[in-house]
Design an enzyme around this catalytic site. Sequence first.
Site, PDB file in Angstrom:
ATOM      1  N   ASP A 192       0.976  -1.243   0.044  1.00  0.00           N
ATOM      2  CA  ASP A 192      -0.080   0.021   0.145  1.00  0.00           C
ATOM      3  C   ASP A 192       0.968   1.401   0.083  1.00  0.00           C
ATOM      4  O   ASP A 192       0.711   2.293   0.836  1.00  0.00           O
ATOM      5  CB  ASP A 192      -0.876  -0.105   1.229  1.00  0.00           C
ATOM      6  CG  ASP A 192      -0.372  -0.030   2.714  1.00  0.00           C
ATOM      7  OD1 ASP A 192       1.135  -0.487   2.505  1.00  0.00           O
ATOM      8  OD2 ASP A 192      -0.883   0.362   3.588  1.00  0.00           O
ATOM      9  N   ASP A 214       7.021   1.049   2.260  1.00  0.00           N
ATOM     10  CA  ASP A 214       6.731  -0.058   1.046  1.00  0.00           C
ATOM     11  C   ASP A 214       7.568   0.289  -0.023  1.00  0.00           C
ATOM     12  O   ASP A 214       8.594  -0.698  -0.612  1.00  0.00           O
ATOM     13  CB  ASP A 214       5.275   0.281   0.508  1.00  0.00           C
ATOM     14  CG  ASP A 214       4.212  -0.091   1.543  1.00  0.00           C
ATOM     15  OD1 ASP A 214       3.664  -1.266   1.777  1.00  0.00           O
ATOM     16  OD2 ASP A 214       4.096   0.941   2.293  1.00  0.00           O
ATOM     17  N   ASN A 264      -2.559   2.439   3.576  1.00  0.00           N
ATOM     18  CA  ASN A 264      -1.892   3.896   3.759  1.00  0.00           C
ATOM     19  C   ASN A 264      -2.806   4.938   3.316  1.00  0.00           C
ATOM     20  O   ASN A 264      -3.026   6.196   3.723  1.00  0.00           O
ATOM     21  CB  ASN A 264      -0.609   4.113   3.542  1.00  0.00           C
ATOM     22  CG  ASN A 264       0.539   3.309   4.338  1.00  0.00           C
ATOM     23  OD1 ASN A 264       0.312   3.246   5.531  1.00  0.00           O
ATOM     24  ND2 ASN A 264       1.623   2.654   3.508  1.00  0.00           N
ATOM     25  N   THR A 286       3.308  -5.960   2.205  1.00  0.00           N
ATOM     26  CA  THR A 286       3.865  -4.920   3.249  1.00  0.00           C
ATOM     27  C   THR A 286       2.573  -3.885   3.459  1.00  0.00           C
ATOM     28  O   THR A 286       2.754  -2.824   3.928  1.00  0.00           O
ATOM     29  CB  THR A 286       4.909  -4.080   2.587  1.00  0.00           C
ATOM     30  OG1 THR A 286       4.673  -3.511   1.252  1.00  0.00           O
ATOM     31  CG2 THR A 286       6.205  -4.988   2.559  1.00  0.00           C
ATOM     32  N   PHE A 315      -0.978  -1.338  12.539  1.00  0.00           N
ATOM     33  CA  PHE A 315      -1.834  -0.620  11.389  1.00  0.00           C
ATOM     34  C   PHE A 315      -2.204  -1.598  10.480  1.00  0.00           C
ATOM     35  O   PHE A 315      -3.382  -1.965  10.107  1.00  0.00           O
ATOM     36  CB  PHE A 315      -1.015   0.354  10.851  1.00  0.00           C
ATOM     37  CG  PHE A 315      -1.644   0.964   9.554  1.00  0.00           C
ATOM     38  CD1 PHE A 315      -2.896   1.692  10.017  1.00  0.00           C
ATOM     39  CD2 PHE A 315      -1.562   0.673   8.234  1.00  0.00           C
ATOM     40  CE1 PHE A 315      -3.691   2.306   8.858  1.00  0.00           C
ATOM     41  CE2 PHE A 315      -2.455   1.115   7.258  1.00  0.00           C
ATOM     42  CZ  PHE A 315      -3.296   2.257   7.463  1.00  0.00           C
ATOM     43  N   ASN A 316      -0.991  -2.442   9.913  1.00  0.00           N
ATOM     44  CA  ASN A 316      -1.579  -3.298   8.831  1.00  0.00           C
ATOM     45  C   ASN A 316      -2.606  -4.322   9.043  1.00  0.00           C
ATOM     46  O   ASN A 316      -3.199  -5.024   8.290  1.00  0.00           O
ATOM     47  CB  ASN A 316      -0.140  -3.938   8.141  1.00  0.00           C
ATOM     48  CG  ASN A 316       0.430  -3.139   7.381  1.00  0.00           C
ATOM     49  OD1 ASN A 316      -0.126  -2.018   6.896  1.00  0.00           O
ATOM     50  ND2 ASN A 316       1.759  -3.362   7.117  1.00  0.00           N
ATOM     51  N   HIS A 369       9.894   0.283   8.432  1.00  0.00           N
ATOM     52  CA  HIS A 369       9.030  -1.078   8.931  1.00  0.00           C
ATOM     53  C   HIS A 369       9.302  -2.129   7.702  1.00  0.00           C
ATOM     54  O   HIS A 369       9.860  -3.249   7.608  1.00  0.00           O
ATOM     55  CB  HIS A 369       7.737  -1.036   8.935  1.00  0.00           C
ATOM     56  CG  HIS A 369       7.443  -0.098  10.049  1.00  0.00           C
ATOM     57  ND1 HIS A 369       7.473  -0.254  11.400  1.00  0.00           N
ATOM     58  CD2 HIS A 369       6.950   1.366  10.055  1.00  0.00           C
ATOM     59  CE1 HIS A 369       6.997   0.745  12.181  1.00  0.00           C
ATOM     60  NE2 HIS A 369       6.641   1.766  11.179  1.00  0.00           N
ATOM     61  N   ASP A 370       8.698  -1.721   6.644  1.00  0.00           N
ATOM     62  CA  ASP A 370       8.562  -2.593   5.213  1.00  0.00           C
ATOM     63  C   ASP A 370       9.587  -3.162   4.763  1.00  0.00           C
ATOM     64  O   ASP A 370       9.677  -4.374   4.284  1.00  0.00           O
ATOM     65  CB  ASP A 370       7.547  -2.060   4.329  1.00  0.00           C
ATOM     66  CG  ASP A 370       6.225  -1.420   4.693  1.00  0.00           C
ATOM     67  OD1 ASP A 370       5.600  -2.446   5.551  1.00  0.00           O
ATOM     68  OD2 ASP A 370       5.616  -0.967   4.207  1.00  0.00           O
TER      69      ASP A 370
END
Length: 329
Positions: A25, A30, A54, A138, A179-180, A252-253
């Site tokens: 996203d 990402d 996102n 991701t 979140f994800n 993160h991703d």
Amino acid sequence: MFDLSTLFAAARASGRAVPVILDGDPGHDDAIGWMLAKASPLLDIRAVTSCAGNQTLEKTTYNARRICALLGIDAPIAMGLHHPLLSDPITAGNIHGQSGLDGPRLPEPVGELSPLTAVELMAKVLRESAEPVVIVVTGPETNVAALLLAHPELKPKIAGISVMGGGIAYGNWTAAAEFNILVDPEAAEIVFSSGLPVQMCGLDVTERALIFPEDFERIRAVDNGVARVVAEWLDFFYRFHRTLGYAGAPVHDPCAIASLLHPELFTIREMHVAIETRGEYCRGTTVGDTSGRLGPANARCVMDVDRDGFAALLLDAVKAYNGWEVPQA
Ligand code: BDR
Ligand code: CA
């Protein structure tokens, strides 16, 4: 438990790239993950698919196409589902901006969007691939869950699923949920209970994958078209996270890619991960259990990272774009 590290060790030894589908996203992190993927000769990107997260699906799809133009990813790109399986959408414009990828100017998309849906494109790639394919997710896991529901017969064609999502110790969108996973807990539940090898990069590791100004200044100094954009993205991400009190930008991703390519930089623990789909306070929580009470291990959870090694990996990856002519923005 079959693990993706073994698959990648074999690929490294044989010099054969692993086929991969990138689903996300985008999103600054990402995008940086996809930059790592395209830079690696160990990955053969067969498709890129967008999901809502996102930002709205229209925005993340447009971003996915612009990122692919920037990086020279020429795989087909397909649009995913507009909504989580059961929940109302949640977006993260507060982090990634109104476009979902605010910051530096990017080239416009090259080529057409695939006429297939994300699920149709993933299914086609799986059917046509001689070897099992790794799916890297991701964003919310909506598209992959829909794929598993629509095409259970293709499960043997999936080598494993590497996800950024969750957190064994804590959340970032609620006290308990990341979140994800929070965006689509039912989808995550389908993925984690699929019986497929799942590698999970939760907040436990991604909030240790911190990038500091000295790191992105080194990246900026590489001074190719991709390096300059990646440095801007990191700078953007860093400035936002500083307002929340983070010491650096939690990238993160890219962990979902880096932990496949360089497991030696990461600490990984097998456990059973259950997804809380109910609960007043805990919907979207990834509950990690090593006691056996919830069942045998169904995931390899990435828990820690050699931060300096990770930063060096990002720097090396942007150097792979030396000589690549980024299309005009
Ligand atoms: C996740 O949420 C998104 O904002 C990021 O792109 C990442 O995938 C981190 O919680
Ligand atoms: Ca993301």
